[in-house]
Design an enzyme around this catalytic site. Structure first.
Site, PDB file in Angstrom:
ATOM      1  N   GLY B 150      -8.309  -3.233   4.207  1.00  9.49           N
ATOM      2  CA  GLY B 150      -7.763  -1.830   4.708  1.00  9.49           C
ATOM      3  C   GLY B 150      -7.807  -1.711   5.699  1.00  9.49           C
ATOM      4  O   GLY B 150      -7.787  -1.968   6.653  1.00  9.49           O
ATOM      5  N   CYS B 151      -6.149  -0.260   6.149  1.00 12.75           N
ATOM      6  CA  CYS B 151      -6.263  -0.002   7.950  1.00 12.75           C
ATOM      7  C   CYS B 151      -6.915   0.154   8.206  1.00 12.75           C
ATOM      8  O   CYS B 151      -7.562  -0.231   9.663  1.00 12.75           O
ATOM      9  CB  CYS B 151      -4.550   0.644   7.290  1.00 12.75           C
ATOM     10  SG  CYS B 151      -4.519   1.756   7.119  1.00 12.75           S
ATOM     11  N   ASN B 152      -7.767   1.367   7.780  1.00 11.10           N
ATOM     12  CA  ASN B 152      -8.852   2.024   8.808  1.00 11.10           C
ATOM     13  C   ASN B 152     -10.283   0.867   8.246  1.00 11.10           C
ATOM     14  O   ASN B 152     -10.918   0.374   9.509  1.00 11.10           O
ATOM     15  CB  ASN B 152      -9.295   3.301   7.604  1.00 11.10           C
ATOM     16  CG  ASN B 152      -8.428   4.134   7.681  1.00 11.10           C
ATOM     17  OD1 ASN B 152      -8.259   4.325   8.654  1.00 11.10           O
ATOM     18  ND2 ASN B 152      -8.210   4.519   6.848  1.00 11.10           N
ATOM     19  N   ALA B 153     -10.252  -0.164   7.512  1.00 11.10           N
ATOM     20  CA  ALA B 153     -11.636  -1.226   7.248  1.00 11.10           C
ATOM     21  C   ALA B 153     -11.197  -1.782   8.683  1.00 11.10           C
ATOM     22  O   ALA B 153     -12.119  -2.839   9.362  1.00 11.10           O
ATOM     23  CB  ALA B 153     -11.496  -1.491   5.859  1.00 11.10           C
ATOM     24  N   THR B 155      -9.193  -2.001  11.558  1.00 11.05           N
ATOM     25  CA  THR B 155     -10.022  -1.078  12.596  1.00 11.05           C
ATOM     26  C   THR B 155     -11.141  -0.710  12.949  1.00 11.05           C
ATOM     27  O   THR B 155     -11.606  -1.701  13.792  1.00 11.05           O
ATOM     28  CB  THR B 155      -9.239   0.368  12.618  1.00 11.05           C
ATOM     29  OG1 THR B 155      -8.022   0.158  11.682  1.00 11.05           O
ATOM     30  CG2 THR B 155      -9.424   1.249  14.355  1.00 11.05           C
TER      31      THR B 155
END
Lengths: 343, 343, 343, 343
Positions: B150-153, B155
């Site tokens: 995940g892109c948030n993950a 980060t």
């Protein structure tokens, strides 16, 4: 409260519906008695538009659940085509301001050509008055059904009509390069109006075939007394609100400015800037004002006329309230003196 | 040309698909042999994404029309759930980088809990390597199927994992306040991602129940050697690209900075700023870099860790290419040295 | 590495300077040996532009501290007027691409008229070649000093010059309605380019007196063989990058499209869209491409030509590198094949 | 008209000055008799802020040219430090609402520490009442000098003060992650607030050293009856208006929500959302409302409190008018019932 006009808004879940509620929230002569949104019937307006949650508003209902006995005036903010059906079914003794395109074009042939279908309520079409307030004030005052103008059409008409009336420009050389914010495209989800598709970019759309051309031709030709067709290219701006029309005309710049200044000098919402100055959309944001400027071209006998307004306010819902004020016998600026919001 | 890896992109009509094409356009070791988009099969990529019209690309086709004999590696940029079905049907001897959420969670129970359905390809799930390149480089090098994070993950993981590994912070006091651009929400039209709903505004969403929490818990706990749960609140920014995570931790600020600097000193895409400096999303825009900063709180024993990356690049398609480079035996930075685009 | 051209960028702390560095970062035939910024001498480029912090770049220095022996080609990204002074002091055997307005106008009288001062380096002015690559390729190849074009001027010239050359339009009826992003106004703080003054709004500026008119007149007249003056109105868009020119012309639309398609068919960065399609600024963002479209007006004998490019890339720094490639004998597209970044 | 309060705005050329004029334009109990802006004295307000050009306003003048006999109440929207000098020179029998930071901090030592200079008007500081209306209503009603709060400080205080008062949270575990629009940075040109530096990006600033921390400490400690220091990290949003504070606290989520709902149930501008809902900045834009939401964390005993307001309205100029209404004996909501503007 008892003597406030009772207002129903049909189609309250779109941006023009929300803008009507925002403006009526501080309007001393109107109170909302019904709000409809078929797909969201039963919900509160605050659920659909949380910025309105502090207001005490009727629950959203279906159109058939509105009791006409509780309504003095309808604002109809429904999609094109739906509007004519719904208005046909309303009692014939109620006042209506329609914000759709359904009753703007006087000639049914022209309507059919631009909207791709025959008009289904020709008697209402005949009855309707075109809602460009400054040019139809007397008819609107006595009207039962007023057809709100296109927001782009209003902008261009404000720039051009006084010039045609004064004979100040060549009617065959009118080019309207218009730029409009995204909110005019409505709240229905479409790929083309997603944030990622609109922000940080700019493009033209519906080039030379935007339906508001029909409104230009109708009004320009009426004022000029002969057929007038402009070139019209709308563009989409990466911003929510605001239309700016840059109109290229042939004529004497000073005379052009004088014609606009004279025509609008007593108009409460029309502001003609000093000669040589040009307006900005951000300076009319959220208000019912239209700012107009004229600048001379370097080439003799040519000028640019700039007109700007907020598409949701002066171009749509503010215009609608302006017209409703006239129809209800209220002072026409009632509730519309909100200053623009900047920044 | 003959020895470039032949690439198929399944699901090329979304933003991560387009980003893959953008990056591969100047990648010296890959060439695109197939692009799929079921609903737009038969169209050119330039029709779907006009910014790619200058490229010589295969016409969009349906997944079943891709010939595996023309493919060395698949990028699968399909929606969650669809991805596991499609990948199950691909030949088992082809390399695959999946950009969906389907293969990120090792525990099928956890998957079922967060995604609301049983996993339908448990063998593939078992085979898949989590695509956080800097932490799974060796496994990725030998993997056949890599699950993009995940892109948030990504980060949050970049900010926190080295700190848990070094024992530099209290594992029970991790708060991730994350802000992300709109492109992460994809190209499918939704009211919530319309320009008029996103611009000039900010809000939190999926508070304390965003699915990427599961990725945090999985990776944090693995590194810490015991269960770790962060508080996680994502917010939507009125911008296209970029994620910034502000992570509140308890520990010695200088030691925290030192742990991150040490962990990432040899990483080609990880940039740890000098102690006391904080990064900005705009400075990694369009690139595969991740900038990390540490600032001490006024209160002793507390610090803020800031991590930023471009959700479409380092958070998704750039990460995917990074992983593919490893899987294909290419130098791992190949094609990923594009400098960020500012402004 | 040894045979890469050694590049000095004078004025590296502005947006065009940063854009040069971004492009050269992945350019296989250039390496940066000097970066100057008088007010920030001694600082790192990463301090001035944190998006470039991953690059290994020379420390910013003063112009007088650049050793010409380390330089094959100078990019001069200084303010107007400063540029002619600085270039006058450079060795006469070094290649120079100037990005300022100082050497664009061949006629010193015209320069004095538009820039309000006499030119102080007339010999250099005489030597300079106008940097509109597609129209001066051969001269540029042999030039020592190339004057980068105005970004607006490039956009309008791309739309109009082939039409004048082909006799496809009436030279007395050219109206250029241009819209440009904010980055063209530079990085020096001014009230008018603050976020709060620019976002969510739109307006025209420098109406009928923008200095790029002089470039239009110079090039249009040269190609037409007689004086040609367009009407030119630039507007400021609430976006960072991108120029779109909407050009209103009189002529046969199909012939207009054919003239553009023929003229640009072999040009690597010029993309002429199919007849009837219009381009968008977001589809050339960050790239060296220019997209051109032609749409017929409803009125016979009239058409709109749309040209779009990224003001910082094709309109300035990308153009500069394109010209430098020619001057250095490199394949002209070297380092300029980056795909546009969308969204 | 005669009995409207006569208002002078000192420092009318900034955004808070313009916002005061916008709000007073439709305020039935106030009329503007003087507007000052030293550097623009002699100009019309419409020249400085064209969105106000339709109003009949006094010409901008210098502060010394304002006749106190024409003024019932001063709004002082001057820069910090200037404000204390100017107010010291005003007649001691005039009411004043100061929008600067000069009189917010009761302890001169704390002032000196955070603002880097000794306070020069300690008697006025002692007299001043902190302008957080809902918490100082009675004192404000009787005050002569009210110190408007910081816009960030107001937002955090609204979220936290009722929780400390109710003992609903751990005072040592308060983290305020705040995001604010650009207009709070003012109209003075700075590189950091240019459109190209702000749009399409996000970053934290003044981390753990923003001056509004002093206001948090002052108010939190007063209510808690012992020293309380929060962690405070502000971030800059790419939007004009709006602040959202995400406050991480330890306590029972339901009790937290109940404490806020109880505290604000009779407040006209405070809207506490149903438990589990979070607010958005765009839903209070341009209004005097503050929306507050509480969401439980997944981890027991933890919650997030979200507070949002418009920094220029409820956070500054609307707050100032709210306080002035109280000082003038007007109904406190007078002129402040404007609905938020969305989109």
């Amino acid at each position: 409260m008892a003597d406030k006009a009772r207002i129903a808004i049909l189609g309250a879940s779109g941006y023009t519906g929300a803008e009507l509620v925002r403006l009526i929230a501080t309007h001393p002569g109107m109170r909302i008695t019904a709000l409809t949104a078929d797909r969201r019937a039963g919900e509160s307006m605050g659920a659909v538009f949380p910025h309105l949650r502090h207001l005490d508003l009727p629950t959203l209902c279906r159109i058939e659940d509105v009791n006409p006995d509780d309504v003095d005036l309808y604002f109809c903010a429904l999609p094109h085509a739906t509007s004519q059906e719904v208005i046909s079914a309303l009692p014939r003794d109620r006042k209506i301001v329609d914000l759709s395109a359904d009753f703007r074009l006087r000639d049914p042939q022209v309507y059919a050509e631009w909207y791709g279908r025959a008009h289904s309520a020709l008697d209402l079409q005949e009855e309707a008055v075109y809602g460009l307030t400054e040019f139809y004030r007397d008819e609107i005052r006595g009207a039962r059904l007023v057809a709100g103008t296109g927001c782009n059409a209003a902008t261009g008409n404000y720039a051009v009509l006084p010039l045609l009336a004064a004979g100040a420009i060549d009617p065959d050389e009118i080019i309207i390069d218009l730029k409009t914010g995204v909110s005019g495209a409505g709240r229905a989800p479409k790929e083309g109006t997603l944030f990622a598709e609109v922000s940080e970019g700019f493009h033209a759309y519906n080039i030379a075939r935007h339906r508001h051309i029909a409104e230009f031709e109708q009004e320009f030709s009426k004022v000029a007394g002969r057929p007038v067709t402009p070139t019209f290219v709308p563009h989409l701006l990466p911003q929510n609100r605001g239309i700016l029309a840059t109109v290229y005309v042939k004529g004497e710049p000073a005379a052009i400015h004088a014609a606009l200044a004279a025509r609008y000098q007593d108009e409460p919402f029309m502001v003609v800037l000093p000669f040589g100055e040009a307006p900005a959309t951000r300076h009319v944001r959220g208000s019912n004002f239209c700012h107009i400027g004229v600048v001379a071209d370097r080439r003799p006998g040519r000028a640019m006329v700039f007109a700007t307004l907020d598409n949701l306010t002066k171009g749509s819902s503010g215009q609608a309230i302006h017209n409703a004020n006239l129809m209800l016998g209220l002072p026409e600026t009632t509730g519309l003196d909100l200053a623009p919001m900047f920044p």
